[in-house]
Scaffold this motif. Structure first.
Motif, PDB file in Angstrom:
ATOM      1  N   HIS A 734       0.999  -1.120  -0.038  1.00 34.58           N
ATOM      2  CA  HIS A 734       0.170   0.014  -0.034  1.00 34.58           C
ATOM      3  C   HIS A 734       0.893   1.221   0.160  1.00 34.58           C
ATOM      4  CE1 HIS A 734      -4.022  -1.884   0.657  1.00 34.58           C
ATOM      5  NE2 HIS A 734      -3.254  -2.790   1.328  1.00 34.58           N
ATOM      6  N   LEU A 735       1.904   1.356   0.964  1.00 38.35           N
ATOM      7  CA  LEU A 735       2.837   2.346   0.916  1.00 38.35           C
ATOM      8  C   LEU A 735       3.729   2.558  -0.301  1.00 38.35           C
ATOM      9  CD1 LEU A 735       3.429   4.737   2.994  1.00 38.35           C
ATOM     10  CD2 LEU A 735       5.211   3.316   4.077  1.00 38.35           C
ATOM     11  N   GLN A 736       4.194   1.372  -0.865  1.00 37.43           N
ATOM     12  CA  GLN A 736       5.118   1.325  -1.963  1.00 37.43           C
ATOM     13  C   GLN A 736       4.169   2.030  -3.257  1.00 37.43           C
ATOM     14  OE1 GLN A 736       6.588  -2.336  -3.186  1.00 37.43           O
ATOM     15  NE2 GLN A 736       8.564  -1.417  -3.757  1.00 37.43           N
ATOM     16  N   CYS A 737       2.829   1.568  -3.363  1.00 33.53           N
ATOM     17  CA  CYS A 737       2.067   1.992  -4.347  1.00 33.53           C
ATOM     18  C   CYS A 737       2.094   3.614  -4.276  1.00 33.53           C
ATOM     19  CB  CYS A 737       0.764   1.262  -4.407  1.00 33.53           C
ATOM     20  SG  CYS A 737      -0.562   2.216  -5.591  1.00 33.53           S
ATOM     21  N   ALA A 738       1.535   4.180  -2.928  1.00 35.87           N
ATOM     22  CA  ALA A 738       1.650   5.563  -2.859  1.00 35.87           C
ATOM     23  C   ALA A 738       2.728   6.369  -3.201  1.00 35.87           C
ATOM     24  CB  ALA A 738       1.135   5.642  -1.460  1.00 35.87           C
ATOM     25  N   ALA A 739       4.102   5.608  -2.724  1.00 33.35           N
ATOM     26  CA  ALA A 739       5.421   6.362  -3.022  1.00 33.35           C
ATOM     27  C   ALA A 739       5.599   6.371  -4.372  1.00 33.35           C
ATOM     28  CB  ALA A 739       6.325   5.518  -2.247  1.00 33.35           C
ATOM     29  N   LEU A 740       5.449   5.473  -5.168  1.00 33.09           N
ATOM     30  CA  LEU A 740       5.663   5.286  -6.762  1.00 33.09           C
ATOM     31  C   LEU A 740       4.736   6.278  -7.272  1.00 33.09           C
ATOM     32  CD1 LEU A 740       5.924   1.451  -7.241  1.00 33.09           C
ATOM     33  CD2 LEU A 740       7.721   2.987  -7.605  1.00 33.09           C
ATOM     34  N   ASP A 741       3.676   6.274  -6.843  1.00 34.63           N
ATOM     35  CA  ASP A 741       2.721   7.406  -7.366  1.00 34.63           C
ATOM     36  C   ASP A 741       3.140   8.746  -7.192  1.00 34.63           C
ATOM     37  OD1 ASP A 741       0.198   8.052  -8.949  1.00 34.63           O
ATOM     38  OD2 ASP A 741      -0.662   8.687  -7.070  1.00 34.63           O
ATOM     39  N   SER A 742       3.695   8.994  -6.061  1.00 41.87           N
ATOM     40  CA  SER A 742       4.120  10.183  -5.769  1.00 41.87           C
ATOM     41  C   SER A 742       5.387  10.638  -6.634  1.00 41.87           C
ATOM     42  CB  SER A 742       4.462  10.409  -4.264  1.00 41.87           C
ATOM     43  OG  SER A 742       5.011  11.712  -3.981  1.00 41.87           O
ATOM     44  N   LEU A 743       6.154   9.639  -6.683  1.00 41.02           N
ATOM     45  CA  LEU A 743       7.511   9.817  -7.469  1.00 41.02           C
ATOM     46  C   LEU A 743       7.084  10.221  -8.888  1.00 41.02           C
ATOM     47  CD1 LEU A 743      10.434   9.813  -7.823  1.00 41.02           C
ATOM     48  CD2 LEU A 743      10.680   7.488  -8.009  1.00 41.02           C
ATOM     49  N   GLY A 744       6.143   9.555  -9.284  1.00 41.64           N
ATOM     50  CA  GLY A 744       5.564   9.795 -10.806  1.00 41.64           C
ATOM     51  C   GLY A 744       5.279  11.092 -10.983  1.00 41.64           C
ATOM     52  N   ALA A 756       8.263   9.340 -15.662  1.00 39.98           N
ATOM     53  CA  ALA A 756       6.723   9.246 -14.893  1.00 39.98           C
ATOM     54  C   ALA A 756       5.997   8.238 -15.202  1.00 39.98           C
ATOM     55  CB  ALA A 756       6.464  10.966 -15.167  1.00 39.98           C
ATOM     56  N   ARG A 757       5.912   7.980 -16.565  1.00 37.69           N
ATOM     57  CA  ARG A 757       5.070   6.778 -16.813  1.00 37.69           C
ATOM     58  C   ARG A 757       5.592   5.525 -16.292  1.00 37.69           C
ATOM     59  NH1 ARG A 757       3.606   5.995 -23.391  1.00 37.69           N
ATOM     60  NH2 ARG A 757       5.906   5.805 -23.206  1.00 37.69           N
ATOM     61  N   ASP A 758       6.902   5.414 -16.048  1.00 35.32           N
ATOM     62  CA  ASP A 758       7.240   4.043 -15.714  1.00 35.32           C
ATOM     63  C   ASP A 758       6.962   3.841 -14.529  1.00 35.32           C
ATOM     64  OD1 ASP A 758       8.190   3.396 -18.250  1.00 35.32           O
ATOM     65  OD2 ASP A 758      10.432   3.924 -17.759  1.00 35.32           O
ATOM     66  N   ARG A 759       7.042   4.918 -13.522  1.00 34.39           N
ATOM     67  CA  ARG A 759       6.794   4.617 -12.115  1.00 34.39           C
ATOM     68  C   ARG A 759       5.275   4.582 -11.861  1.00 34.39           C
ATOM     69  NH1 ARG A 759      11.306   5.050 -12.790  1.00 34.39           N
ATOM     70  NH2 ARG A 759      10.715   2.521 -13.238  1.00 34.39           N
ATOM     71  N   ALA A 760       4.486   5.288 -12.596  1.00 37.94           N
ATOM     72  CA  ALA A 760       3.150   5.424 -12.589  1.00 37.94           C
ATOM     73  C   ALA A 760       2.511   3.948 -13.012  1.00 37.94           C
ATOM     74  CB  ALA A 760       2.256   6.446 -13.395  1.00 37.94           C
ATOM     75  N   LEU A 783      -1.222   9.077 -14.148  1.00 42.02           N
ATOM     76  CA  LEU A 783      -0.789   8.478 -15.471  1.00 42.02           C
ATOM     77  C   LEU A 783      -1.554   9.154 -16.558  1.00 42.02           C
ATOM     78  CD1 LEU A 783       0.710   6.398 -17.206  1.00 42.02           C
ATOM     79  CD2 LEU A 783      -1.234   4.723 -16.793  1.00 42.02           C
ATOM     80  N   ALA A 784      -2.665   9.527 -16.503  1.00 42.05           N
ATOM     81  CA  ALA A 784      -3.410  10.159 -17.626  1.00 42.05           C
ATOM     82  C   ALA A 784      -2.626  11.677 -17.810  1.00 42.05           C
ATOM     83  CB  ALA A 784      -4.695  10.460 -17.168  1.00 42.05           C
ATOM     84  N   ASN A 785      -2.320  12.178 -16.619  1.00 41.57           N
ATOM     85  CA  ASN A 785      -1.727  13.406 -16.643  1.00 41.57           C
ATOM     86  C   ASN A 785      -0.305  13.598 -17.270  1.00 41.57           C
ATOM     87  OD1 ASN A 785      -3.486  15.774 -15.680  1.00 41.57           O
ATOM     88  ND2 ASN A 785      -3.332  14.378 -13.712  1.00 41.57           N
ATOM     89  N   VAL A 786       0.457  12.366 -17.168  1.00 43.62           N
ATOM     90  CA  VAL A 786       1.548  12.029 -17.782  1.00 43.62           C
ATOM     91  C   VAL A 786       1.408  12.081 -19.447  1.00 43.62           C
ATOM     92  CG1 VAL A 786       3.491  10.401 -18.152  1.00 43.62           C
ATOM     93  CG2 VAL A 786       2.760  11.114 -15.720  1.00 43.62           C
ATOM     94  N   LEU A 787       0.309  11.375 -19.737  1.00 43.08           N
ATOM     95  CA  LEU A 787       0.127  11.078 -21.193  1.00 43.08           C
ATOM     96  C   LEU A 787      -0.272  12.381 -21.654  1.00 43.08           C
ATOM     97  CD1 LEU A 787      -1.903   7.735 -20.679  1.00 43.08           C
ATOM     98  CD2 LEU A 787       0.403   8.125 -21.848  1.00 43.08           C
ATOM     99  N   LEU A 788      -1.021  13.154 -21.052  1.00 40.47           N
ATOM    100  CA  LEU A 788      -1.361  14.518 -21.563  1.00 40.47           C
ATOM    101  C   LEU A 788       0.016  15.293 -21.890  1.00 40.47           C
ATOM    102  CD1 LEU A 788      -4.595  15.484 -19.436  1.00 40.47           C
ATOM    103  CD2 LEU A 788      -4.430  15.143 -22.018  1.00 40.47           C
TER     104      LEU A 788
END
Length: 910
Positions: A734-744, A756-760, A783-788
């Motif tokens: 759970h924490l790792q998911c949130a951390a990767l999302d924050s890094l993205g 950013a896309r890789d981390r997301a 991820l959508a914001n990265v793609l935009l």
């Protein structure tokens, strides 16, 4: 553009041309919204007002139609917005004539006679007829109509008084005469007209008016003219002012030199006591606030209305010595009134009867200063309806209100300007003008309390070589401030005044008051007080009300109490003399109370909250928060206290409580878009987490800190801190998911789209593995914001469709707003402007429902961008302005960017 309600309902453009409003019900809607300017009016209330309590089935649709039509005709300065549970008319007070009228009348009270006449004339010209004369809704504005009509009458009376002082009696007659016809039994109005007619050389008309009014009072009300009207009549007969006192006692002490301010309190005393039979006024306020000075100022002002004399007695209810016994007080009064000692009874009840007999049919003013109890006051009340009693006390003396009908006038600390004037009067303007900032600081360090200000002024007066800054620097030391505001040689000062009131408290309330010395704030609720003593809230409420009755606290709102900073320091002085162990446990209970409620509140504000569990000291009582709005309200009320208890936890090295409190505060700051305070809270929390060597806590704080740094433009630091969070989160999916999302998120802000896309993508895989729906939606949004950012809008839109599908299965939250906003952004990039606009509008409605100002601002901004393309600058501007206003409230730089954007487009609008 402005709304006029003082007469027919009008909507007037900047060119003073009335706008056609059409249906009467539409005028009712506009009037209801204008009267509640900048406040939400519920749809149900509007329906009840427009259809007089019986709306037909189609009423809701009709109401929406009226709102839509009003939006079409509203111009610059007014904005009608949908705001759950109804509608809100936004604008400045100057946009509604009712508020302009109220402000002009209020400002006139502080002005000199000439300026006041001009302001009151302008105010009265705003009236074009009866209030809301063409609105067919009996329920709308009934209370407001009565208040405004009373204010109009008072304004005319005040203007006439000013005109008479300016020797312009003919104008006073012209202002008073029309109203006197409509209000023939309003004695203050008739009294002024009697004097004005006389001063204008129309003595016969003046006397005729008095006799006609006197006859109507007797015939219709069965009463004789009051003192003001009789005095006016006597002035006409004698061709002079009110008669001077020719006999009787004159015991009023001299007025306090340097009296300042108190216009509101003096006006309140005039309103509730002047012209009233058997009137009793009660001035109530904390120690040192200047009750005696105020009582003497008012008493001297009205002394001439009491030709049979004035009695004064200090009952010493709060001195170091015993209070004056009622027998002693009566003995003194009876001697003053002419009785020899041999004639005075020894029985208290008989003494009171003799006192009442001597004052029968007399007009005497009785001032009873520093009363401790109703029992001290009651024997000293005259029986004559023509006598007036003014009492001062630190206690509420509620029984005097209930049984004797006393009118209470609270006495608070001075306004800033009046407090500064007091210092100027003592020190001289040359000295205060040299140090304006230090003077302002001294005013606040003295809590604007006259006693403290006078002591500070006396110290500076006796030391002419001292600067004001030198005393300010001394007072900044909280440990010595009370001592610095005392006169030891006279045993007088703030601490001595507070000590007398404190000693009168029952033991339970006294213990509570001492424990409040451990609370760092200047206000608190019953639950926090209960936590300090580990008692239930009902018992705490009783103790707090007892302290408030003694004016050591002030109940600012139901169950919430405020105190002056000097009172807080006094309580702190008391509590540090108690057991250190007891104080430490009470402090821990206070911290755990705030942590427990804040943890509950953040669960309503954030989507991925894992509760901390019960604290070491679970509170016996606490507020139950059941919704997002309740959580926001609690955080808003307690924000200052939460900052202070976080500081206490950090300074006392209570590391676990510290990082948890920091995380709770972050939920509130995130909701408000408050990035600077988020960063400060993270720093405090991280120091505590690292002291505990708690990697889970550190990662939890770091991943949020990284996103905050990215928002502040500190991109290198943001990526570094988020990367560290990913390392520390290993082992907790759970924490790792949130951390990767924050890094993205941080990499996206830095423009590193591929990383950013890789981390997301990594975060999304984990979120799907653990089955966390909200986490999946959050990662898909990022991820959508990265793609935009990579100009892959179609793929971004597919991500948001999946996110919105996932969110449909969970309760509404800020994630839904974010998803709608991002989906709208994707559609915008694809050129599907109308669809994009609808998503942003839906997002805005949900953001306003949830109270999410940051997301509401983002949606307003996007709506403005879309509307500019569809309908032009004039339809886009209101939304950009709303976004800029919200950004300003959140203290975000986006406000400046939007303001500049609006300025650049201004020429195009013309």
């Amino acid at each position: 553009m402005r709304v006029n309600l003082l007469g027919t309902v009008e909507l007037v453009s900047a060119g003073s041309d009335p706008v056609q409003l059409g249906a009467a019900k539409r005028r009712t809607v506009l009037a209801a919204l204008a009267l509640e300017l900048n406040r939400v009016v519920s749809g149900d209330r509007l329906l009840a007002l427009v259809w007089n309590g019986s709306p037909p089935p189609q009423a809701k649709a009709a109401l929406q139609g009226h709102v839509a039509q009003l939006r079409k005709v509203l111009g610059p300065g007014l904005d009608l917005v949908t705001r759950a549970p109804g509608y809100l008319l936004e604008g400045e007070r100057s946009a509604v004539d009712v508020f302009v009228f109220e402000d002009l009348v209020r400002d006139a009270r502080e002005a000199d006679d000439q300026a006041a006449v001009e302001q009151l004339t302008a105010a009265l010209k705003l009236w074009r007829g009866p209030f809301l004369t063409d609105v067919p809704s009996p329920g709308l504005g009934e209370a407001t109509a009565a208040k405004l009509e009373e204010l109009r009458l008072v304004a005319v009376q005040d203007m006439a008084e000013r005109l008479l002082r300016l020797d312009r009696p003919t104008e006073a007659v012209a202002a008073l005469a029309p109203l006197a016809e409509g209000y023939p039994l309003r004695e203050p109005l008739v009294s002024k007209l009697v004097v004005a007619l006389h001063r204008a050389g129309r003595q016969a008309e003046s006397l005729d008016l008095f006799h006609r009014t006197r006859k109507r009072l007797v015939d219709e009300l069965g009463v004789d003219p009051g003192p003001e009207l009789r005095a006016a009549y006597q002035s006409v007969l004698a061709v002079e002012a009110l008669p001077e006192i020719t006999g009787g006692p004159a015991q009023l002490p001299r007025e306090h030199r340097g009296f300042v301010g108190r216009d509101t309190e003096l006006a309140d005393l005039d309103d509730c006591l002047t012209g009233q039979d058997s009137a009793i006024g009660l001035l109530v306020g904390p120690p040192g606030v200047g009750k005696t000075a105020l009582a003497l100022r008012w008493a001297h002002r009205v002394a001439s209305e009491f030709p049979d004399g004035q009695l004064f007695l200090d009952l010493r209810g709060f001195d170091e010595t015993e209070p004056v016994d009622p027998r002693t007080a009566l003995m003194g009064f009876l001697r003053t009134l002419g009785l020899a000692d041999s004639q005075i009874s020894t029985d208290l009840d008989e003494q009171a009867a003799q006192y009442r007999s001597l004052l029968a049919d007399k007009r005497v003013l009785v001032v009873l200063d520093n009363a401790r109890s109703v029992g001290q006051v009651r024997p000293l009340l005259p029986g004559s309806a023509h006598c007036l009693v003014l009492v001062t006390s630190r206690h509420g003396l509620n029984d005097l209100v209930v049984t004797e009908g006393a009118s209470v006038v609270p006495v608070a600390t001075l306004e800033k300007s009046a407090a500064a004037d007091l210092l100027v009067g003592m020190l001289g303007r040359r000295r205060t003008d040299l140090e304006p900032e230090a003077t302002a600081e001294l005013v606040e360090l003295c809590d604007r309390l006259p006693l403290a200000l006078r002591i500070a002024g006396a110290r500076l007066t006796s030391r002419p070589r001292w600067t004001i800054r030198s005393l300010v620097d001394e007072l900044h030391d909280e440990q010595s401030r009370l001592a610095a505001l005392s006169l030891p040689e006279a045993r007088r000062g703030v601490r001595a005044a507070l000590a007398v009131s404190y000693r009168e408290l029952p033991e339970g309330a006294a213990r509570m008051f001492r424990r409040l010395g451990l609370h760092p704030g200047t206000d608190l609720d019953c639950y926090a007080a209960a936590a300090l003593l580990d008692i239930n809230v009902a018992t705490a409420r009783t103790h707090l009300r007892t302290a408030a009755y003694a004016n050591l606290l002030h109940e600012s709102t139901p169950d919430r109490y405020s105190r002056h900073d000097l009172v807080r320091l006094f309580a702190r002085h008391l509590v540090i003399t108690e057991s250190g162990e007891d104080n430490a446990i009470s402090t821990e209970r206070l911290l755990d109370y705030y942590l427990h409620v804040a943890d509950t509140a953040r669960a309503h504000l954030a989507d991925h909250v894992r509760p901390f569990g019960d604290p070491v000291h679970p509170p016996a009582s606490f507020p139950v928060l059941t919704s997002h709005n309740e959580a926001v309200r609690w955080f808003t009320l307690e924000e200052a206290n939460l900052r202070l208890v976080l500081e206490i936890a950090a300074n006392s090295r209570q590391h676990e409580r510290t990082w948890k409190l920091a995380l709770c505060l972050d939920a509130f700051y995130f909701r408000r878009g408050n990035r600077v305070d988020r960063l400060n809270a993270f720093r405090v929390g991280l120091h505590a987490a690292r002291a505990l060597d708690d990697e889970h806590a550190e990662a939890t704080l770091l991943l949020r800190m990284g996103a905050t740094l990215a928002d502040l433009g500190r991109l290198e630091d943001a990526v570094w801190e988020s990367s560290r969070a990913v390392q520390l989160a290993a082992g907790d999916p759970h924490l790792q998911c949130a951390a990767l999302d924050s890094l993205g998120y941080c990499l996206l802000a830095a423009g590193e789209y591929e990383k950013a896309r890789d981390r997301a993508t990594e975060a999304l895989t984990i979120a799907r593995d653990i089955g966390d729906v909200r986490a999946q939606a959050t990662v898909l949004n990022n991820l959508a914001n990265v793609l935009l950012g990579m100009d892959e809008a179609e793929e971004a839109l597919q991500c948001m469709k999946e996110a919105l599908w996932l969110l449909a299965s969970v309760a509404l939250s800020t994630s839904h707003v974010t998803a709608l906003h991002t989906a709208g952004s994707a559609l915008w990039q694809l050129g599907r402007t109308a669809e994009a606009l609808q998503f942003q509008v839906d997002g805005l409605e949900l953001a306003e429902e949830l109270g999410d100002q940051y997301q509401a601002a983002a949606c307003h901004r996007a709506i403005g961008d879309a509307l500019e393309q569809i309908g032009g600058i004039h339809v886009a501007t209101p939304h950009w302005q709303s976004a800029a206003r919200l950004y300003r409230e959140l203290r975000l730089a986006d406000a400046e960017e939007l303001t500049a954007k609006l300025a650049r487009r201004e020429p195009a609008a013309g």
